[in-house]
Motif scaffolding. Structure first.
Motif, PDB file in Angstrom:
ATOM      1  N   GLU A   1       0.830  -1.203   0.000  1.00  0.00           N
ATOM      2  CA  GLU A   1       0.000   0.000   0.000  1.00  0.00           C
ATOM      3  C   GLU A   1       0.870   1.261   0.000  1.00  0.00           C
ATOM      4  N   ASP A   2       1.976   1.211   0.717  1.00  0.00           N
ATOM      5  CA  ASP A   2       2.881   2.356   0.763  1.00  0.00           C
ATOM      6  C   ASP A   2       3.568   2.562  -0.584  1.00  0.00           C
ATOM      7  N   GLU A   3       3.993   1.468  -1.218  1.00  0.00           N
ATOM      8  CA  GLU A   3       4.623   1.578  -2.538  1.00  0.00           C
ATOM      9  C   GLU A   3       3.660   2.198  -3.550  1.00  0.00           C
ATOM     10  N   GLN A   4       2.412   1.793  -3.499  1.00  0.00           N
ATOM     11  CA  GLN A   4       1.427   2.345  -4.435  1.00  0.00           C
ATOM     12  C   GLN A   4       1.290   3.845  -4.241  1.00  0.00           C
ATOM     13  N   ALA A   5       1.261   4.279  -2.971  1.00  0.00           N
ATOM     14  CA  ALA A   5       1.154   5.715  -2.700  1.00  0.00           C
ATOM     15  C   ALA A   5       2.407   6.453  -3.150  1.00  0.00           C
ATOM     16  N   MET A   6       3.571   5.862  -2.937  1.00  0.00           N
ATOM     17  CA  MET A   6       4.833   6.496  -3.320  1.00  0.00           C
ATOM     18  C   MET A   6       4.927   6.698  -4.825  1.00  0.00           C
ATOM     19  N   GLY A   7       4.297   5.828  -5.597  1.00  0.00           N
ATOM     20  CA  GLY A   7       4.369   5.911  -7.049  1.00  0.00           C
ATOM     21  C   GLY A   7       3.354   6.836  -7.679  1.00  0.00           C
ATOM     22  N   ARG A   8       2.461   7.400  -6.889  1.00  0.00           N
ATOM     23  CA  ARG A   8       1.424   8.286  -7.451  1.00  0.00           C
ATOM     24  C   ARG A   8       2.031   9.586  -7.962  1.00  0.00           C
ATOM     25  N   ASN A   9       1.478  10.067  -9.069  1.00  0.00           N
ATOM     26  CA  ASN A   9       2.015  11.276  -9.691  1.00  0.00           C
ATOM     27  C   ASN A   9       1.952  12.482  -8.764  1.00  0.00           C
ATOM     28  N   ASP A  10       0.844  12.636  -8.021  1.00  0.00           N
ATOM     29  CA  ASP A  10       0.728  13.822  -7.172  1.00  0.00           C
ATOM     30  C   ASP A  10       1.699  13.769  -5.989  1.00  0.00           C
ATOM     31  N   ILE A  11       2.030  12.570  -5.526  1.00  0.00           N
ATOM     32  CA  ILE A  11       3.028  12.456  -4.457  1.00  0.00           C
ATOM     33  C   ILE A  11       4.408  12.817  -4.998  1.00  0.00           C
ATOM     34  N   GLN A  12       4.713  12.348  -6.203  1.00  0.00           N
ATOM     35  CA  GLN A  12       6.005  12.683  -6.800  1.00  0.00           C
ATOM     36  C   GLN A  12       6.097  14.174  -7.117  1.00  0.00           C
TER      37      GLN A  12
END
Length: 448
Positions: free
Chosen positions: A214-225
C-alpha cells in the motif's frame, strides 16, 4: 518480537541519571514529574542487536530545553555529583523553536556519558497543504508515535517501566515481518511530508526490509512525486540520496528508486538547455554490476572481475565513488547543452549541481566522469584493436607508445586531484547498460 531491551552499562547509568533528574523535577514546587522514554531509531536498533550512540529522549510534560536546564541544575547539586561522579554533562546546544511552526518547543542536544543525546518533548503535528513543515504542539505518546515516518521507528522504551511500548500497535509486528509501513494512511503521510518517500527507501535499503504494498502504491502516485518536487528542497533530497549511497545496501536503494519510477523526481537536471530525459530502461544493469563488483573479492576466479577490483576499487573511497557515479548513468548518453555556461558541462554534472545540490568537489567528480565518457571508451576500443604483447623489438616499441598514450589519457581523466578511476568506472557501468542480456564482454580490463 521481544518487548524487553537489555541495557549496557553506560545506558543503565544514563537511565539512572535521567530518572533521578525526573524525581528531582517532580519535587520542585509547581512542577510535575516528567515521564521519560527513549524513542525512535535507538529502540529499533537495540531490538535488532545493533549498537547505537545516538539516543532521542521523549519528555511528556516539558520542552527539551526546560528538562535540559533542570538536568544541569540537578547534576550541579552536591548529592548528585557524589552519586553520579562519572557523569560529565556536555554543553546544552539549544535548537530554538520556530514561532511559525510551534509555540516554544525548543529541543536540546548534549553529550552525556559519551552518548549523543537529544532532549525533545512528545509532540503532535498538523500539516498545511503547501508545506512539509508542521505546526507542532505538545502531544501524547500515541500522538508522537503516529507522527513518525515508519512503525518500526515509532517504538518507545519507557524508562520507568523498562519496557518497550508500541503505540502504533504494529511496530513490533512489522519488525518481525521485516516491513517498512507508515503508522497512518500512507497517501496522506507522504502528501503531508513527501520526504518520507525517500526515508522509506533509505530505511528499506538499510534494514533490508520490504516496503508495504500500500505504501509503494502511494509512493508511485504522480501527485506524491509532484509534491516531492515542490515541497522538498533539493538539498534535503541530496542528503537522503547521499545516506542511501553511503549505507550498507546502495543497490537496493537505487533499485527501489528505479522500480518506483522516481528517478526523474530524485535526480532531475533542472536546466532548460537539456531537453532530453534520462534513460533508466537498462539502468539496473549498471547498479547490478556495481553490486557485483563491490561484493567480489580479488581471490574469486573471474579474471576480468579480479582485474577491475584490484585496479579500480582499491579502497572504500573507490567503492563509494563507484556507487556515486552509478546513480548518474541514466544521464550518460543525454547530449550536453549546445550552449555552454560556467559550471558543469554534462547533464550528469548539472543533475548533481541543480538536482541534488551536492558539494562542489562531488559535482566536479561526476561532471568529469560524464565528460570523459567518450574519451575513455575510445581509448579502450583503440587499445583492444592493438596488437598483443610480444617479445619482438619492433612490437615492443609499439607497446611502449600504447602505454604512453594510455598514461596521457589517464592524466586527462584525473586532473586537479580527481582520480581517473571514477571516469573509467563510469564508462564501465555505462557500457554495461548497452550490452545484450547475453552479456558480451566489455573488455575494459584490456585497457587498464
Amino acid at each position: 518480537m521481544q518487548k524487553t531491551i537489555k541495557l549496557n552499562e553506560t545506558e543503565t547509568e544514563l537511565r539512572r541519571v535521567l530518572l533521578d533528574a525526573s524525581d528531582y523535577i517532580g519535587s520542585l514546587e509547581g512542577c510535575s514529574r516528567p515521564q521519560l522514554r527513549f524513542t525512535g531509531g535507538w529502540v529499533r536498533d537495540k531490538l535488532l542487536g545493533v549498537p547505537s550512540q545516538d539516543i532521542d529522549i521523549g519528555i511528556d510534560n516539558m520542552t527539551g530545553y526546560n528538562f535540559g536546564t533542570r538536568l544541569h541544575e540537578y547534576l550541579e547539586m552536591p548529592n548528585a555529583r557524589e552519586k553520579h561522579s562519572s557523569v560529565d554533562l556536555g554543553g546544552l546546544a539549544t535548537i530554538k523553536a520556530n514561532p511559525e511552526k510551534s509555540k516554544h518547543l525548543e529541543t536540546v542536544t548534549t553529550k552525556l556519558l559519551g552518548l549523543d543525546i537529544d532532549l525533545v518533548n512528545l509532540r503532535k503535528e498538523t500539516y498545511a497543504a503547501d508545506s512539509r513543515n508542521p505546526q507542532m504542539e505538545f502531544g501524547t505518546p500515541e500522538d508522537d508515535a503516529l507522527r513518525r515516518d515508519a512503525t518500526v521507528n515509532a517504538l518507545f522504551y519507557n524508562l520507568d517501566q523498562s519496557e518497550v511500548e508500541d503505540f502504533t500497535g504494529r511496530g513490533l509486528e512489522d519488525m518481525q515481518r521485516r516491513v517498512i509501513k507508515t503508522p497512518l494512511a500512507p497517501y496522506q503521510t507522504f502528501k503531508d511530508d513527501p520526504l518520507r518517500v525517500l526515508r522509506a527507501i533509505r530505511f528499506a535499503s538499510r534494514l533490508d526490509y520490504e516496503i508495504a504494498e500500500e505504501d509503494e502504491q502511494a509512493m508511485g502516485r504522480n501527485d506524491i512525486q509532484e509534491a516531492l518536487k515542490l515541497k522538498i528542497s533539493r538539498e534535503r533530497v541530496g542528503v537522503e540520496l547521499g545516506k542511501m549511497l553511503e549505507g550498507p545496501n546502495p543497490h537496493r536503494a537505487l533499485s527501489l528508486i528505479d522500480r518506483l519510477n522516481l528517478y526523474p523526481t530524485v535526480l532531475p537536471v533542472l536546466d532548460e538547455r537539456v531537453t532530453q530525459s534520462p534513460d533508466t530502461s537498462d539502468w539496473h544493469k549498471a547498479y547490478g554490476l556495481a553490486r557485483d563488483l563491490a561484493a567480489t573479492s580479488p581471490e574469486e576466479s573471474n579474471d576480468s572481475t579480479k582485474v577491475i577490483k584490484s585496479i579500480l576499487l582499491t579502497s572504500q573511497e573507490d567503492i563509494w565513488d563507484m556507487w556515486l557515479v552509478s546513480a548518474f548513468v541514466p544521464w550518460a548518453r543525454v547530449p550536453p547543452p549546445s550552449k555552454q555556461s560556467k559550471g558543469p558541462a554534462s547533464p550528469a554534472g548539472l543533475a548533481a549541481q541543480n538536482g541534488i545540490k551536492f558539494d562542489g568537489h562531488t559535482i566536479k567528480l561526476i561532471d568529469a566522469a560524464a565528460s570523459n565518457l567518450d574519451d575513455v571508451i575510445q581509448t579502450k576500443d583503440a587499445t583492444i584493436r592493438g596488437e598483443p604483447l610480444t617479445t619482438s623489438p619492433l612490437k615492443r616499441k609499439k607497446e611502449l607508445v600504447d602505454r604512453e598514450t594510455q598514461g596521457l589519457a589517464i592524466r586527462r581523466w584525473g586532473p586537479k586531484g580527481f582520480d581517473w578511476r571514477s571516469s573509467v568506472i563510469y564508462a564501465l557501468l555505462t557500457q554495461a547498460t548497452e550490452v545484450s542480456e547475453e552479456g558480451k564482454s566489455l573488455n575494459l580490463p584490456t585497457m587498464i
